[in-house]
Design an enzyme around this catalytic site. Structure first.
Site, PDB file in Angstrom:
ATOM      1  N   GLU A   1      11.473  13.212   6.253  1.00 47.74           N
ATOM      2  CA  GLU A   1      11.451  14.546   7.182  1.00 47.74           C
ATOM      3  C   GLU A   1      10.023  15.607   6.896  1.00 47.74           C
ATOM      4  OE1 GLU A   1      13.612  16.365   4.154  1.00 47.74           O
ATOM      5  OE2 GLU A   1      13.433  14.364   5.082  1.00 47.74           O
TER       6      GLU A   1
ATOM      7  N   HIS B   1      10.156  12.384   1.226  1.00 49.28           N
ATOM      8  CA  HIS B   1      11.269  13.142   2.363  1.00 49.28           C
ATOM      9  C   HIS B   1      10.314  12.915   3.555  1.00 49.28           C
ATOM     10  CE1 HIS B   1      13.780  15.973   0.141  1.00 49.28           C
ATOM     11  NE2 HIS B   1      12.230  15.817  -1.040  1.00 49.28           N
TER      12      HIS B   1
ATOM     13  N   CYS C   1      15.967  11.213  -1.126  1.00 46.64           N
ATOM     14  CA  CYS C   1      15.564  12.559  -1.981  1.00 46.64           C
ATOM     15  C   CYS C   1      16.838  11.752  -3.264  1.00 46.64           C
ATOM     16  CB  CYS C   1      15.170  14.377  -1.918  1.00 46.64           C
ATOM     17  SG  CYS C   1      14.540  15.333  -3.266  1.00 46.64           S
TER      18      CYS C   1
END
Length: 217
Positions: free
Chosen positions: A200, A198, A88
């Site tokens: 994650e 992202h 990001c």
């Protein structure tokens, strides 16, 4: 259930105050890494991989990174061919500069380019989106073309200008996505990889992507 790699690689999530470090820690552990959250210089330098997250404004992230000597760590690792991955705003600060609310700030200048406002009717870009990855991408290996990743951002790089013109050096692999107009969604460039989205927060697709990175360490 955690995904596993052939050997547990040591990955440091660099904690400079501007990233979802716990989410990154959990996702990397799921992908099979031995993860530590720290800003310790020696640990960050000696890890197999360094992950630089980023949430917030470009200028503030750069200030935080410099205060933690993260700019020096990233530069020294890359000088030695040691893997670094940005996520990001952790990707955005790898470019030459960022402009937010008419405020311009210098980035790490690992790649030429300017991070500017998304050219779209709806901002921020928040939600799941597909990407267009190069056929030889290592980062997206094993993922379907319709795999979706989670984005939350109002700024991006809309032009890629770096070319090596050296037959002995592989050209960077650049992945694109579109929100209004196309923007850079990921880059694979030697030891330096990064994603605007992202991983994650991107479920199984994100876990596979992080596993792909870890397996190159």
């Amino acid at each position: 259930m955690e995904l596993t790699t052939a050997a547990a690689k040591k990955v440091v999530v660099f904690d400079y105050g501007f990233g979802n470090v716990r989410s990154a820690e959990r996702a990397l552990a799921r992908a099979g890494a031995d993860v530590e959250i720290t800003r310790d210089y020696d640990r960050a330098m000696n890890a197999d991989g360094l992950l630089v997250p980023g949430v917030g404004a470009f200028a503030a992230c750069m200030d935080g990174l410099k205060a933690a000597r993260g700019d020096w760590i990233v530069d020294r690792r890359l000088s030695g061919g040691r893997p670094v991955m940005g996520i990001c705003v952790g990707m955005q600060i790898l470019f030459s500069r960022g402009i937010e609310h008419d405020v311009e700030a210098a980035g790490l200048d690992e790649w030429p380019g300017t991070v500017g406002p998304l050219q779209a009717d709806v901002v921020p870009h928040m939600g799941w989106n597909t990407v267009e990855a190069p056929a030889d991408s290592q980062l997206f290996a094993g993922l379907d073309a319709d795999a979706r990743f989670y984005f939350v951002h109002s700024y991006a790089v809309h032009e890629w200008t770096q070319e090596t013109h050296n037959p002995l050096i592989a050209e960077p692999r650049v992945t694109w996505s579109t929100h209004g107009k196309p923007f850079v969604a990921a880059v694979e460039n030697g030891a330096l990889w990064a994603t605007q989205f992202h991983p994650e927060k991107s479920g199984d697709a994100g876990a596979q992507l992080l596993t792909n990175w870890i397996e190159t360490l």
